[in-house]
Design an enzyme around this catalytic site. Structure first.
Site, PDB file in Angstrom:
ATOM      1  CG  ASN A 211     -34.886   3.531 -11.350  1.00  0.00           C
ATOM      2  OD1 ASN A 211     -35.190   3.049 -10.267  1.00  0.00           O
ATOM      3  ND2 ASN A 211     -35.422   4.661 -11.808  1.00  0.00           N
ATOM      4  CB  ILE A 308     -40.559  15.674  -8.733  1.00  0.00           C
ATOM      5  CG1 ILE A 308     -41.233  15.023  -9.948  1.00  0.00           C
ATOM      6  CG2 ILE A 308     -41.538  15.821  -7.586  1.00  0.00           C
ATOM      7  CD1 ILE A 308     -41.168  13.540  -9.971  1.00  0.00           C
ATOM      8  CG  PHE A 326     -32.857  10.335  -1.047  1.00  0.00           C
ATOM      9  CD1 PHE A 326     -33.937  10.900  -0.385  1.00  0.00           C
ATOM     10  CD2 PHE A 326     -32.206   9.254  -0.459  1.00  0.00           C
ATOM     11  CE1 PHE A 326     -34.375  10.394   0.830  1.00  0.00           C
ATOM     12  CE2 PHE A 326     -32.634   8.733   0.750  1.00  0.00           C
ATOM     13  CZ  PHE A 326     -33.712   9.302   1.402  1.00  0.00           C
TER      14      PHE A 326
HETATM   15  N1  CTP Z   1     -35.443  13.887  -8.759  1.00  0.00           N
HETATM   16  C1  CTP Z   1     -36.697  14.356  -9.073  1.00  0.00           C
HETATM   17  N2  CTP Z   1     -37.093  14.406 -10.361  1.00  0.00           N
HETATM   18  C2  CTP Z   1     -36.268  14.035 -11.349  1.00  0.00           C
HETATM   19  C3  CTP Z   1     -34.986  13.559 -11.034  1.00  0.00           C
HETATM   20  C4  CTP Z   1     -34.597  13.493  -9.737  1.00  0.00           C
HETATM   21  O1  CTP Z   1     -37.457  14.696  -8.158  1.00  0.00           O
HETATM   22  N3  CTP Z   1     -36.689  14.100 -12.600  1.00  0.00           N
HETATM   23  C5  CTP Z   1     -35.017  13.894  -7.359  1.00  0.00           C
HETATM   24  C6  CTP Z   1     -34.832  12.533  -6.756  1.00  0.00           C
HETATM   25  O2  CTP Z   1     -36.025  12.087  -6.143  1.00  0.00           O
HETATM   26  C7  CTP Z   1     -33.758  12.818  -5.720  1.00  0.00           C
HETATM   27  C8  CTP Z   1     -32.942  13.909  -6.357  1.00  0.00           C
HETATM   28  O3  CTP Z   1     -33.770  14.498  -7.318  1.00  0.00           O
HETATM   29  O4  CTP Z   1     -34.306  13.341  -4.534  1.00  0.00           O
HETATM   30  C9  CTP Z   1     -31.662  13.501  -6.988  1.00  0.00           C
HETATM   31  O5  CTP Z   1     -31.855  12.378  -7.795  1.00  0.00           O
HETATM   32  P1  CTP Z   1     -30.602  11.729  -8.528  1.00  0.00           P
HETATM   33  O6  CTP Z   1     -31.098  10.631  -9.400  1.00  0.00           O
HETATM   34  O7  CTP Z   1     -29.535  11.435  -7.544  1.00  0.00           O
HETATM   35  O8  CTP Z   1     -30.094  12.932  -9.358  1.00  0.00           O
HETATM   36  P2  CTP Z   1     -30.442  13.453 -10.742  1.00  0.00           P
HETATM   37  O9  CTP Z   1     -31.218  14.704 -10.638  1.00  0.00           O
HETATM   38  O10 CTP Z   1     -31.054  12.371 -11.548  1.00  0.00           O
HETATM   39  O11 CTP Z   1     -28.998  13.849 -11.294  1.00  0.00           O
HETATM   40  P3  CTP Z   1     -27.859  12.914 -11.955  1.00  0.00           P
HETATM   41  O12 CTP Z   1     -28.589  11.903 -12.795  1.00  0.00           O
HETATM   42  O13 CTP Z   1     -27.074  13.875 -12.692  1.00  0.00           O
HETATM   43  O14 CTP Z   1     -27.092  12.295 -10.819  1.00  0.00           O
END
Ligand code: CTP
Length: 402
Positions: A211, A308, A326
């Protein structure tokens, strides 16, 4: 002690050669050193030898347009954890004691907001002179720390106090001063984990899912936490930016590696999950490069990555005291962020709108809302460094150490 940034002012005296050894010792243990060479200092050591050892540009001139364009003298005086003057000549001490600022070195000493450590070196009579004694007292009253001078025979043939402290003694004094400075910092004694950047999820040996995260916000938070005195483990996905000085850096590629690194960094007081972790990975990544077959391409079977943030938030026995996530959203920012707060079990969410029109992904500024259980704080558009500083202030206030 983690790596430090030293601003070293080299004055004009025969002991200037020992400053080169001091730089070597500092660099050997991973500190960064920016050197300032006075006009008199340049009579004893060359900018080339200092620059070769520091690996950085040597600053010499207050009125240099090129130096100012690269790093202004005010910034230079503050972008350090400690200012060291070695050798500190009678002249430099006199200037600093009286607030003179007619060259780069004296201007930096007047402009700095950091602690100053001086290693005096001069003829024994000059050291014992009432004027130098007066200046020493003034500087000590102003908060300057001194190491040496030692007794010994001098280059001029006399014997007595005036020899500059040895590089190893100056190094020890640097650690003592920095240790005392660190103890006064708001997050001193606390441990933080920061995740930052994207993850790369392999499809085959040459392709991956990624990404657009640059890691700028996460890295800025790690830097701000270090600045506030925390011991920071920065777990970074593949990024093009340098890690801030003073962090323990763990480089990872995939979400699973990031999770393993985060769990390995526990226990911690603070966790900030700023990484843009890929939600999905390829269920079975190919061992060989996937070839075109002429047929319609086979769809990639995906499987969900571990979360995580949620794992740390719900850790059964090592949950960090404060877990911050975040929320990168492109619509319904606050509602989605609140839902994420509940779903992931973290304490705060920093919510930002990452729609392409905002330019936040990869850009230098960020507009965020800080969402906590009971409140929502909308911050103005700030640089990512300012967002990091504000967040760090809130963290310090949370731990009762504003
Ligand atoms: N995060 C994480 N591990 C993942 C996915 C997300 O630790 N596998 C954490 C990111 O570092 C961030 C938060 O979760 O602090 C939210 O990430 P975001 O991408 O906004 O949300 P998602 O969990 O991916 O949810 P969605 O894709 O439905 O928006």
């Amino acid at each position: 002690m983690s790596a430090k940034r030293i601003l070293l002012i080299v004055g004009g005296g025969i002991a200037a050669y020992k400053a080169l050894e001091l730089v070597r010792l500092l660099k050997k243990r991973g500190d960064s050193v920016k050197a300032v060479l006075t006009k008199a200092g340049a009579e004893f050591v060359t900018p080339l030898s200092l620059g070769s050892l520091t690996g950085e540009k040597v600053f010499q001139d207050l009125f240099s347009l090129t130096d100012e364009a690269e790093m202004g003298h005010i910034e230079l005086s503050r972008a350090a954890d400690l200012v060291v003057v070695a050798p500190a000549t009678a002249d430099l001490m006199a200037k600093a004691a009286n607030g003179l600022a007619n060259d780069l070195a004296s201007t930096l000493l007047l402009a700095t907001d950091k602690k100053v450590l001086m290693a005096p070196a001069m003829n024994v009579r000059m050291w014992l002179h009432a004027a130098t004694a007066r200046n020493l007292k003034t500087l000590q009253d102003d908060g300057v720390t001194f190491v040496g001078p030692n007794d010994g025979s001098m280059a001029c043939g006399e014997y007595g106090p005036g020899r500059m402290a040895e590089p190893a003694e100056i190094l020890a004094a640097i650690d003592t001063v920095l240790g005392a400075v660190a103890a006064t910092k708001p997050l001193s004694g606390l441990k933080a984990i920061v995740t930052s950047g994207p993850t790369h999820e392999p499809i085959d040996p040459v392709r991956y899912i990624a990404n657009r995260s640059s890691g700028k916000q996460g890295h800025a938070i790690a830097a701000a936490l270090v600045e506030a005195g925390a011991a920071v483990t920065l777990i970074s996905g593949p990024v093009d930016i340098s890690p801030p000085l003073g962090v323990t850096l763990v480089k990872v590629e995939t979400a699973r590696e990031m999770l393993a690194a985060a769990e390995a960094a526990l226990p911690a007081d603070i966790a900030v999950c700023a990484a843009a972790v890929a939600d999905w990975r390829v269920a079975a990544d190919a061992e060989q490069k996937i070839k075109k077959t002429g047929d319609a391409p086979a769809p990639l079977a995906l499987t969900e990555n571990p979360d995580i943030l949620a794992t740390l938030s719900r850790h059964p026995f090592r949950r960090p005291k404060l877990v911050i996530g975040f929320a990168a959203e492109t619509e319904n920012l606050i509602a989605h962020a609140r839902a994420k707060l509940a779903k992931k079990g973290c304490d705060w969410i920093v919510a930002n709108d990452v729609s392409p029109a905002t330019g936040i992904m990869g850009g230098d500024s960020n507009q965020v809302s800080l969402i906590t259980a009971g409140a929502e704080d909308n911050w103005p558009s700030l640089s990512k460094t300012e967002v990091a500083a504000r967040l760090t202030q809130r963290i310090a206030a949370h731990f009762g150490k504003p």
